[in-house]
Design a protein around this motif. Structure first.
Motif, PDB file in Angstrom:
ATOM      1  N   ARG A  98       0.804  -1.195   0.022  1.00  0.00           N
ATOM      2  CA  ARG A  98      -0.026  -0.126   0.123  1.00  0.00           C
ATOM      3  C   ARG A  98       0.968   1.382  -0.071  1.00  0.00           C
ATOM      4  N   ALA A  99       0.497   2.105  -0.895  1.00  0.00           N
ATOM      5  CA  ALA A  99       0.993   3.423  -0.831  1.00  0.00           C
ATOM      6  C   ALA A  99       0.023   4.408  -0.842  1.00  0.00           C
ATOM      7  N   GLU A 100      -0.085   5.222   0.323  1.00  0.00           N
ATOM      8  CA  GLU A 100      -1.232   6.204   0.305  1.00  0.00           C
ATOM      9  C   GLU A 100      -2.558   5.335   0.272  1.00  0.00           C
ATOM     10  N   LYS A 101      -3.368   5.638  -0.835  1.00  0.00           N
ATOM     11  CA  LYS A 101      -4.559   4.749  -0.940  1.00  0.00           C
ATOM     12  C   LYS A 101      -4.580   3.851  -1.988  1.00  0.00           C
ATOM     13  N   ALA A 102      -3.427   3.621  -2.552  1.00  0.00           N
ATOM     14  CA  ALA A 102      -3.263   2.675  -3.784  1.00  0.00           C
ATOM     15  C   ALA A 102      -2.410   1.457  -3.471  1.00  0.00           C
ATOM     16  N   PRO A 283      15.192   7.054   9.045  1.00  0.00           N
ATOM     17  CA  PRO A 283      14.487   6.700   7.986  1.00  0.00           C
ATOM     18  C   PRO A 283      13.423   5.460   8.397  1.00  0.00           C
ATOM     19  N   GLY A 284      12.302   5.290   7.745  1.00  0.00           N
ATOM     20  CA  GLY A 284      11.238   4.368   8.097  1.00  0.00           C
ATOM     21  C   GLY A 284      10.383   4.641   9.250  1.00  0.00           C
ATOM     22  N   GLY A 285       9.029   4.301   9.271  1.00  0.00           N
ATOM     23  CA  GLY A 285       8.080   4.480   9.985  1.00  0.00           C
ATOM     24  C   GLY A 285       8.025   3.682  10.973  1.00  0.00           C
ATOM     25  N   MET A 286       6.687   3.611  11.542  1.00  0.00           N
ATOM     26  CA  MET A 286       6.541   2.515  12.662  1.00  0.00           C
ATOM     27  C   MET A 286       6.493   1.117  12.161  1.00  0.00           C
ATOM     28  N   PRO A 287       7.011   0.230  12.816  1.00  0.00           N
ATOM     29  CA  PRO A 287       7.169  -1.242  12.066  1.00  0.00           C
ATOM     30  C   PRO A 287       6.026  -1.632  11.704  1.00  0.00           C
ATOM     31  N   ASP A 288       4.812  -1.578  12.199  1.00  0.00           N
ATOM     32  CA  ASP A 288       3.463  -2.129  11.739  1.00  0.00           C
ATOM     33  C   ASP A 288       2.817  -1.288  10.484  1.00  0.00           C
ATOM     34  N   GLY A 289       3.744  -0.135  10.110  1.00  0.00           N
ATOM     35  CA  GLY A 289       2.987   0.845   9.247  1.00  0.00           C
ATOM     36  C   GLY A 289       2.190   1.498   9.534  1.00  0.00           C
ATOM     37  N   SER A 290       1.778   1.727  10.903  1.00  0.00           N
ATOM     38  CA  SER A 290       0.922   2.773  11.563  1.00  0.00           C
ATOM     39  C   SER A 290       1.356   4.057  11.691  1.00  0.00           C
ATOM     40  N   SER A 291       0.721   5.047  12.063  1.00  0.00           N
ATOM     41  CA  SER A 291       1.358   6.495  12.439  1.00  0.00           C
ATOM     42  C   SER A 291       1.066   6.727  13.925  1.00  0.00           C
ATOM     43  N   ILE A 292       2.060   6.887  14.380  1.00  0.00           N
ATOM     44  CA  ILE A 292       2.074   7.081  15.785  1.00  0.00           C
ATOM     45  C   ILE A 292       1.443   8.208  16.611  1.00  0.00           C
ATOM     46  N   GLN A 293       1.030   9.287  15.564  1.00  0.00           N
ATOM     47  CA  GLN A 293       0.217  10.243  15.916  1.00  0.00           C
ATOM     48  C   GLN A 293      -1.146  10.128  16.217  1.00  0.00           C
ATOM     49  N   ASP A 294      -1.596   8.991  15.779  1.00  0.00           N
ATOM     50  CA  ASP A 294      -2.742   8.443  15.754  1.00  0.00           C
ATOM     51  C   ASP A 294      -3.207   7.545  16.952  1.00  0.00           C
ATOM     52  N   LYS A 295      -1.994   7.268  17.718  1.00  0.00           N
ATOM     53  CA  LYS A 295      -2.084   6.187  18.811  1.00  0.00           C
ATOM     54  C   LYS A 295      -1.994   6.949  20.148  1.00  0.00           C
ATOM     55  N   LYS A 296      -2.294   6.272  21.089  1.00  0.00           N
ATOM     56  CA  LYS A 296      -2.145   6.711  22.366  1.00  0.00           C
ATOM     57  C   LYS A 296      -0.841   6.089  22.797  1.00  0.00           C
ATOM     58  N   THR A 297       0.207   6.849  23.025  1.00  0.00           N
ATOM     59  CA  THR A 297       1.592   6.301  23.149  1.00  0.00           C
ATOM     60  C   THR A 297       1.771   5.177  24.504  1.00  0.00           C
ATOM     61  N   GLU A 298       0.843   5.295  25.417  1.00  0.00           N
ATOM     62  CA  GLU A 298       0.829   4.322  26.547  1.00  0.00           C
ATOM     63  C   GLU A 298       0.230   3.072  26.014  1.00  0.00           C
ATOM     64  N   MET A 299      -0.404   2.882  24.865  1.00  0.00           N
ATOM     65  CA  MET A 299      -0.986   1.839  24.578  1.00  0.00           C
ATOM     66  C   MET A 299      -0.231   1.104  23.485  1.00  0.00           C
ATOM     67  N   ILE A 300       1.000   1.764  23.174  1.00  0.00           N
ATOM     68  CA  ILE A 300       1.840   1.173  22.104  1.00  0.00           C
ATOM     69  C   ILE A 300       2.836   0.011  22.557  1.00  0.00           C
ATOM     70  N   LEU A 301       2.567  -1.272  21.989  1.00  0.00           N
ATOM     71  CA  LEU A 301       3.420  -2.240  22.440  1.00  0.00           C
ATOM     72  C   LEU A 301       5.121  -2.313  21.667  1.00  0.00           C
ATOM     73  N   PRO A 302       5.806  -2.383  22.585  1.00  0.00           N
ATOM     74  CA  PRO A 302       7.327  -2.332  22.184  1.00  0.00           C
ATOM     75  C   PRO A 302       7.545  -3.507  21.042  1.00  0.00           C
ATOM     76  N   VAL A 303       7.834  -2.745  19.875  1.00  0.00           N
ATOM     77  CA  VAL A 303       8.158  -3.877  18.834  1.00  0.00           C
ATOM     78  C   VAL A 303       9.656  -3.477  18.626  1.00  0.00           C
ATOM     79  N   ARG A 304      10.622  -4.520  18.389  1.00  0.00           N
ATOM     80  CA  ARG A 304      11.766  -4.174  17.742  1.00  0.00           C
ATOM     81  C   ARG A 304      12.223  -4.564  16.543  1.00  0.00           C
ATOM     82  N   ARG A 305      12.395  -3.354  15.475  1.00  0.00           N
ATOM     83  CA  ARG A 305      12.645  -3.730  14.254  1.00  0.00           C
ATOM     84  C   ARG A 305      13.881  -4.384  13.999  1.00  0.00           C
TER      85      ARG A 305
END
Length: 464
Positions: A98-102, A283-305
């Motif tokens: 996925r890139a944007e909406k395509a 370089p590189g966003g969140m490992p799961d492709g999500s946007s961190i600004q859309d999340k509650k940071t205390e609910m983010i599970l630690p994922v090590r890329r």
């Protein structure tokens, strides 16, 4: 059941990413036409996926009734564990992302990432063709000895995952003193004025290549060289007030090196310093492709890329096992922003004062002695809370209500768009959604705004 090829490519892209939903029975303009024969449509979808997508992704079909009474068919595609998932065309097999909406074909780097993901292999565990005997690790060995008091030996390099069978792993290559790769790079810039008034004039800049320990040290020293330290009197004693707390600054930089996407070749860490903030991009966003600004940071599970890199940094005391980096940064009103291409951390200058608090006409900050109540709106030096919502900030024309910088920014948006959502406020202001929610509550308590109507269809009324 039109555009079979297009929706099959989207199935491939969703399975290769974080999953997604395809809706059958809805036109491009949102009109619900409905699906007349659910059983036949469901069978066609299953057959097409089995025929054209390899390996077979995990999907589920659901029926949903629209407001006009017509029924839609939802195809839910789960995030795949056996990537890459290929769409089999007439002449070739191609993986989509996925890139944007395509949905677009995966590039060489993205395809390699998907292959390793499907094999449950991270970038840093790969074995390179470089002989360990031809590389040195002086910077790393010094850091290890300073933390543990022990000397580094060959067996520890093996146990740390830096060397396997006499060859360097990708992690070992990154920690080597002079790695022959284009990934180990940092660029540092000190700009004149504030971020929003940047004149384009560079006051200081430098670039470095080398091992991760070397680059980390260079980044830290650049920041320290370009920041000011004020002081305040407290019970007859002088206390230093640095622009940025060491812990939050170090956490932001170490996380940039540890969790960046090393598949993005030719790129590196970038530091931009302004009068009012420090910005660190990797370089590189969140490992799961999500946007961190859309999340509650205390609910983010630690994922090590890069789990090997992260573990090594823990072994030498540079990172904490508990994953408290985000909370440390938030203590100083740190903000986060991510998209598919990069991850950005913004640290507010704790000593910065706006124009109404004594800046000159160019927005430049003067140094020297500092009254403790006159430092910036954020926490750290002032003992403020994590949002910096203390009420002692210096506002403009706010009817006698004291607002900090973020509160004024949100208020200005509400004046223009009273019915705006918190998601859109976050996007426009570049302030994390969770922080926006807390700022709105603070503005209500201060009597600056009031919420009218329901949570979904209501609006904000500014009282100032």
């Amino acid at each position: 059941m039109k555009d079979v090829e297009n929706w099959l490519k989207s199935v491939s892209a969703f399975a290769n990413g974080t999953g997604g939903v395809l809706v059958f029975g809805e036109t491009a303009d949102g009109t619900v036409a409905g699906v007349k024969d659910m059983e036949t449509a469901s069978e066609i979808i299953r057959v097409k996926i089995e025929e054209y997508i390899i390996p077979l992704p995990e999907v589920e079909l659901k029926v949903q009734k629209a407001e006009n009474g017509r029924r839609m068919l939802l195809l839910e595609v789960a995030a795949g564990q056996e990537t890459p998932y290929y769409y089999i065309g007439e002449d070739t097999a191609e993986a989509y992302v996925r890139a944007e909406k395509a949905s677009v074909p995966a590039g060489p780097q993205e395809l390699k990432r998907l292959i390793l993901k499907g094999r449950h292999i991270s970038y840093d565990t790969q074995i390179t063709g470089y002989d360990a005997k031809n590389c040195t690790f002086e910077d790393f060995s010094v850091a290890y000895q300073e933390w543990t008091g022990n000397l580094m030996d060959d067996r520890r390099f093996e146990s740390f995952g830096m060397i396997k069978g006499g060859k360097l792993t990708a992690a070992g290559l990154l920690f080597a003193d002079n790695p022959p790769t284009g990934h180990s790079h940092i660029s540092c810039h000190r700009w004149a004025q504030t971020r929003d008034k940047r004149s384009g004039e560079l006051l200081d800049s430098e670039e470095h290549t080398g091992g991760l320990i070397h680059l980390l040290n260079k980044g830290i020293w650049f920041i320290k060289r370009n920041m000011k330290v004020l002081w305040a009197e407290e019970e007859g004693r002088k206390r230093e007030l640095a622009d940025y707390r060491d812990r939050s600054m170090f956490e932001a930089l170490i996380n940039a090196f540890a969790h960046r996407d090393y598949f993005v070749g030719g790129s590196g860490i970038r530091i931009d310093m302004y009068e009012d903030c420090l910005i660190i991009c990797s370089p590189g966003g969140m490992p799961d492709g999500s946007s961190i600004q859309d999340k509650k940071t205390e609910m983010i599970l630690p994922v090590r890329r890069n789990p090997v890199l992260a573990d090594i940094f823990c072994q030498i005391g540079y990172m904490r096992l508990s994953g408290t980096g985000i909370s440390e940064i938030e203590k100083d009103c740190g903000e986060f922003f991510s998209d598919k291409g990069q991850f950005t951390v913004i640290l507010k200058n704790l000593n910065y004062k706006n124009e109404n608090a004594g800046d000159d006409s160019d927005g430049n900050r003067s140094g020297g002695n500092a009254d403790e109540n006159a430092v910036g709106d954020c926490g750290g030096n002032t003992g403020n809370d994590r949002d910096g919502n203390t009420g002692n900030g210096h506002g403009g024309d706010t009817g006698g209500i004291m607002l900090n910088e973020n509160e004024r920014k949100v208020l200005a948006i509400l004046i223009k768009e009273p019915a705006i959502s918190t998601d859109n406020i976050s996007q426009q202001s570049r302030i994390a959604k969770r922080t926006v929610e807390r700022i709105l509550q603070t503005l209500k308590k201060k009597g600056a705004v009031v919420r009218e109507g329901s949570r979904r269809s209501g609006s904000w009324r500014v009282l100032m």
